[in-house]
Design an enzyme around this catalytic site. Sequence first.
Site, PDB file in Angstrom:
ATOM      1  N   CYS A  42      -4.021   0.439  -2.509  1.00 36.55           N
ATOM      2  CA  CYS A  42      -3.900  -0.814  -1.765  1.00 36.55           C
ATOM      3  C   CYS A  42      -2.755  -1.674  -2.300  1.00 36.55           C
ATOM      4  O   CYS A  42      -2.361  -1.562  -3.468  1.00 36.55           O
ATOM      5  CB  CYS A  42      -5.192  -1.619  -1.886  1.00 36.55           C
ATOM      6  N   ASN A  84       0.846  -1.188   0.000  1.00 32.58           N
ATOM      7  CA  ASN A  84       0.000   0.000   0.000  1.00 32.58           C
ATOM      8  C   ASN A  84       0.889   1.247   0.000  1.00 32.58           C
ATOM      9  O   ASN A  84       1.966   1.271   0.608  1.00 32.58           O
ATOM     10  CB  ASN A  84      -1.005   0.015   1.160  1.00 32.58           C
ATOM     11  N   GLU A 139       0.414   5.225   0.598  1.00 34.49           N
ATOM     12  CA  GLU A 139      -0.514   6.270   1.044  1.00 34.49           C
ATOM     13  C   GLU A 139      -0.048   7.650   0.570  1.00 34.49           C
ATOM     14  O   GLU A 139       1.041   7.805  -0.003  1.00 34.49           O
ATOM     15  CB  GLU A 139      -0.638   6.210   2.566  1.00 34.49           C
ATOM     16  N   CYS A 173      -9.931  -5.462   0.843  1.00 29.01           N
ATOM     17  CA  CYS A 173     -11.086  -4.556   0.885  1.00 29.01           C
ATOM     18  C   CYS A 173     -12.054  -4.909  -0.248  1.00 29.01           C
ATOM     19  O   CYS A 173     -11.720  -5.688  -1.159  1.00 29.01           O
ATOM     20  CB  CYS A 173     -10.624  -3.107   0.778  1.00 29.01           C
ATOM     21  N   GLU A 184      -2.831  -4.861  -3.016  1.00 28.83           N
ATOM     22  CA  GLU A 184      -3.297  -5.741  -4.096  1.00 28.83           C
ATOM     23  C   GLU A 184      -3.322  -4.989  -5.414  1.00 28.83           C
ATOM     24  O   GLU A 184      -3.007  -5.532  -6.480  1.00 28.83           O
ATOM     25  CB  GLU A 184      -4.712  -6.258  -3.804  1.00 28.83           C
ATOM     26  N   CYS A 239     -10.705  -4.272  -3.798  1.00 29.00           N
ATOM     27  CA  CYS A 239      -9.669  -5.232  -4.223  1.00 29.00           C
ATOM     28  C   CYS A 239     -10.277  -6.602  -4.498  1.00 29.00           C
ATOM     29  O   CYS A 239      -9.766  -7.349  -5.336  1.00 29.00           O
ATOM     30  CB  CYS A 239      -8.554  -5.301  -3.186  1.00 29.00           C
TER      31      CYS A 239
END
Length: 121
Positions: free
Chosen positions: A53, A42, A44, A82, A55, A85
């Site tokens: 993310c 991930n 940010e 999530c 993935e 994803c």
Amino acid sequence: MTDDELLARADEAAARAYAPYSGFRVGAALLARDGRVVGGVNVENAAYPLGTCAESGALAAAVTAGYRPGDLQAVAITASPCGGCRQRLHEFRVERVVYRRGDGSVVTLTPAELLPDTFAL
Ligand code: THU
């Protein structure tokens, strides 16, 4: 490569995540049918919604490397994927999704089990 080994690769990737805002590092490791492993973390951003993310990063790297839907046999993720994803993994027809829950247990499910009645065009 076993699923345990793949999850270990995801753990290694997670250490390289860029998550200064949530402090929640996530790693993903995709296993292609040809045996190659592609990682993602991930990433940010100070503008929070721009964060991506693990993935998503792994899938982008896999596509960049030339893989397409059907070319990926498994993904291991250090956290529960999530909703978005789950849809991404479904699109690429990843066969097995191995992930570690918050309680530390590891589960293996299919994308269809993770996201029933998935959107498709
Ligand atoms: N995160 C992922 O990388 N993958 C998921 O499927 C769940 C959430 C990240 C996004 C954000 O950087 C952090 O976890 C906290 O939500």
